[in-house]
Design a protein around this motif. Structure first.
Motif: not given
Length: 155
Positions: A89-113
């Motif tokens: 999972p070290y591709h530049a494009g690999d991101l953390p997953p989305l975790i669904g919450n009754d059909g909605f998801a929010y994710m925010s991450v700082l990444i330097n890849r």
């Protein structure tokens, strides 16, 4: 984290694929001194049993189009963005997953890849399964269910 006055940023409007016409969302990418702040908001994700699903792989793919054929609406998204040819999972494009919450998801991450400039015209893809962060070449993350082209956005 410092964000410059002339912000280098991008946006992707995500739409659903085969079987997921209601899926829609937005991903934003803001360049900072420490990396890219990636924020994703998605509505109408598939809703599964709590103990059997609801986690969706999220990747930047190297393709420049969210098009495809009847078997895979997003086949032209190609594979994960991986300019350094790293193993998953070290591709530049690999991101953390989305975790669904009754059909909605929010994710925010700082990444330097990657930088914002490097991903312009690439696509962001949501898969119907979680990424196992082990299987090669792409984490056994299932079918592409949502896709959005990353374009420059001036704030």
């Amino acid at each position: 984290m410092y964000i410059k006055n002339t912000v280098n940023s991008a946006i992707a409007n995500i739409r659903g694929g085969n079987g997921y016409p209601e899926l829609e969302g937005k991903a934003t990418f803001v360049q900072t001194e420490k990396g890219v702040l990636v924020t994703v908001k998605v509505n109408n994700l598939p809703q599964n049993e709590v103990c059997d699903g609801g986690i969706f792989a999220l990747h930047i793919h190297e393709g420049e189009s969210c098009t495809g054929d009847t078997a895979d609406r997003f086949s032209n998204a190609k594979t994960h963005y991986n300019p350094l040819n790293c193993p998953h999972p070290y591709h530049a494009g690999d991101l953390p997953p989305l975790i669904g919450n009754d059909g909605f998801a929010y994710m925010s991450v700082l990444i330097n890849r990657f930088t914002v400039n490097e991903i312009i015209n690439k696509v962001i893809v949501i898969h119907d399964k979680k990424d196992d962060f082990t299987s090669q070449p792409a984490g056994n993350s299932g079918t592409k269910i949502g896709c959005g082209k990353i374009i420059r956005f001036m704030m």
